[in-house]
Enzyme design. Structure first.
Site, short mmCIF file in Angstrom:
data_model
loop_
_atom_site.label_atom_id
_atom_site.label_comp_id
_atom_site.label_asym_id
_atom_site.label_seq_id
_atom_site.Cartn_x
_atom_site.Cartn_y
_atom_site.Cartn_z
N CYS A 5 -11.90 48.62 32.91
CA CYS A 5 -12.19 48.37 33.97
C CYS A 5 -12.48 49.71 35.07
O CYS A 5 -12.86 49.35 35.98
CB CYS A 5 -11.14 47.43 34.88
SG CYS A 5 -10.62 46.15 34.16
N HIS A 57 -9.34 48.71 44.21
CA HIS A 57 -9.33 48.21 42.87
C HIS A 57 -8.83 46.85 43.13
O HIS A 57 -9.38 45.74 42.57
CB HIS A 57 -8.52 48.81 41.85
CG HIS A 57 -8.63 48.40 40.38
ND1 HIS A 57 -10.03 48.32 39.76
CD2 HIS A 57 -7.83 48.10 39.87
CE1 HIS A 57 -9.50 47.69 38.78
NE2 HIS A 57 -8.37 47.41 38.66
N GLU A 64 -1.16 50.10 43.62
CA GLU A 64 -2.04 50.64 44.37
C GLU A 64 -1.78 51.02 45.67
O GLU A 64 -2.00 52.03 46.46
CB GLU A 64 -3.53 49.76 44.49
CG GLU A 64 -4.84 50.36 44.90
CD GLU A 64 -5.83 49.99 44.59
OE1 GLU A 64 -6.93 50.50 44.89
OE2 GLU A 64 -6.05 48.76 44.33
N LYS A 72 -13.14 42.09 45.33
CA LYS A 72 -12.86 41.37 44.31
C LYS A 72 -12.35 39.83 44.72
O LYS A 72 -12.37 38.79 44.26
CB LYS A 72 -11.99 41.68 43.42
CG LYS A 72 -12.23 42.92 42.70
CD LYS A 72 -11.32 43.33 41.59
CE LYS A 72 -11.73 44.85 40.49
NZ LYS A 72 -11.74 45.89 41.42
N HIS A 127 -13.06 39.72 39.43
CA HIS A 127 -13.05 41.17 38.88
C HIS A 127 -14.23 41.17 37.48
O HIS A 127 -14.23 40.41 36.63
CB HIS A 127 -11.62 41.24 38.27
CG HIS A 127 -11.33 42.66 37.70
ND1 HIS A 127 -12.17 43.59 37.86
CD2 HIS A 127 -10.38 43.18 37.10
CE1 HIS A 127 -11.66 44.81 36.87
NE2 HIS A 127 -10.64 44.36 36.79
N PHE A 174 -7.22 49.25 31.69
CA PHE A 174 -6.11 48.94 30.76
C PHE A 174 -6.25 50.43 29.81
O PHE A 174 -7.11 51.01 29.74
CB PHE A 174 -6.55 47.94 29.83
CG PHE A 174 -6.25 46.56 30.25
CD1 PHE A 174 -5.51 46.64 31.53
CD2 PHE A 174 -6.58 45.23 29.78
CE1 PHE A 174 -5.29 45.14 31.86
CE2 PHE A 174 -6.32 44.19 29.75
CZ PHE A 174 -5.74 44.08 31.34
#
Length: 414
Positions: free
Chosen positions: A163, A303, A314, A335, A340, A399
């Site tokens: 991502c 994010h 975050e 998002k 996403h 990830f």
């Protein structure tokens, strides 16, 4: 001496629209692009909704015979690159073409092609596999096709850092130009993973929301009732140029790229550390790269995936970086409207961050209804907001603990 790098074009398409200005208008209006899955029969899936690009007609950019040669993620990249090149009014003369590169990230690539060709293999054996299978599905072919289509002959590369892929592509492109290895870069990301295996795989990880009865309200970053992310698709492509090159061709400059940072969590394949160290260090590195103090940042495009753990951590990281300034620093997650885009998220959201600087408007975090005590910042809830923004940050975390952040500065002339 490091060269200054500016942005002259943005090309976007995602679940809320096709084309940069259409997407931005919908975003500022707080419109959700999330709805029931139509790309395949999802009736047996626990999650049956996504942020599909609706009404996308690849024949606007491609001949029919070309479609079988490229996965949907490549088609998106070609469309977004076309929007960006036209936005920048960029004409690749022979001289400029040799100094213009393409760098496009994708987390997964051609899942649709892989699944289709695997079905052909099972049904009829290896002779049924298309000769276009490999080039239609591998990640770097988005950059390859954009290079062929535009004639850009400079550095050509791709990232597949989950991502963070397209944020890395934009940041690396910034550094390529700054050090003099290219004069312009067509860069960003693309993703089209709304497939049976894509949705099924993330569901098996318990990563997706299952709010099937109200899909438009399912992506709710930082809200106390968030239950997972919503998968989206689309592309975000930027045109970066060395300042002197943009000025020489009298290009309209959207913003300046001020900084870029990278970090690794070295903790867990999918879950960040509780103290947010990876996110903290990537934001710190980005501010340092740009020579910008924390209190100078006026907006963060987070994010913010709508996962219980990710959003909380975050928030922790933002507080660590910005201290008391975090309390008055607007942070929103787009998002909430687009879903996403996985590897395409960073490019798309960099585009949103640039448009926020251009128009001095902060896009909202929609579906923010129930505050979470652990997420206690200003998330620009539910409505866009006019604000004075000079520096804006865009975060991307992937990830494997791979993180990227981009810092942009409003263009105020030299």
């Amino acid at each position: 001496m490091k060269r200054r790098v500016v942005v002259t074009g943005v090309g976007l398409l995602c679940g809320v629209g096709i084309g940069t200005e259409q997407v931005w208008k919908a975003l500022c209006a707080g419109q959700s692009g999330i709805g029931p899955i139509t790309l395949f029969d999802a009736s047996q899936h626990p999650c049956r909704f996504a942020g599909e690009v609706k009404g996308f007609d690849p024949l606007q950019w491609l001949e029919k015979k070309e479609l079988k040669k490229m996965g949907r993620f490549i088609q998106f990249a070609l469309a977004a690159a076309d929007f960006a090149v036209k936005d920048a009014q960029l004409t690749l003369t022979p001289e400029l073409a040799a100094r213009t590169g393409v760098y496009i990230g994708s987390g997964i690539g051609g899942f649709d092609v892989i699944e289709r060709e695997h079905s052909e293999l099972l049904a009829g054996g290896p002779r049924r596999i298309s000769p276009f299978f490999i080039p239609a599905s591998i990640v770097n072919l988005a950059a390859g096709y954009v290079s062929i289509r535009t004639g850009a002959k400079g550095p050509n590369s791709a990232t597949a850092t989950a991502c963070s892929a397209s944020a890395h592509a934009v940041g690396d492109s910034f550094k390529i130009i700054a050090r003099g290895d290219a004069d312009a870069m067509i860069c960003g990301g693309t993703e089209a993973a709304i497939t049976p295996m894509g949705v099924g795989g993330f569901t098996a990880m318990r990563a997706l929301s299952t709010r099937n009865d109200e899909p438009q309200r399912a992506s709710r970053p930082f809200d106390a009732d968030r239950d997972g992310f919503v998968i989206g698709e689309g592309a975000g492509i930027l045109i970066l140029e060395a300042l002197e090159v943009a000025e020489r061709r009298h290009a309209a400059i959207l913003a300046e790229v001020a900084g870029y940072g990278m970090s690794g969590d070295a903790f867990h394949i999918t879950q960040p550390a509780e103290n947010g160290e990876g996110a903290y260090r990537v934001m710190e590195a980005t501010l340092k790269d740009g020579g910008v103090k924390p209190e100078e940042v006026n907006y963060i495009n987070a994010h913010g995936t709508s996962t219980p753990v990710g959003d909380r951590i975050e928030t922790v990281a933002i507080k660590r970086v910005f201290g008391e300034h975090a309390r008055k620093l607007p942070v929103s997650s787009t998002k909430s409207m687009t879903g996403h885009l996985l590897g395409g998220a960073g490019g798309l959201e960099a585009g949103f961050t640039l448009l926020a600087l251009r128009d001095q408007i902060l896009p909202p975090t929609i579906n923010y209804e129930k505050p979470d005590p652990d997420c206690d910042l200003d998330y620009v809830p539910n409505q866009a907001r006019r604000a004075e923004v000079r520096y804006a940050l865009s975060n991307s975390f992937g990830f494997g603990g791979t993180n990227a952040a981009l810092l942009f500065k409003r263009w105020e002339g030299k």
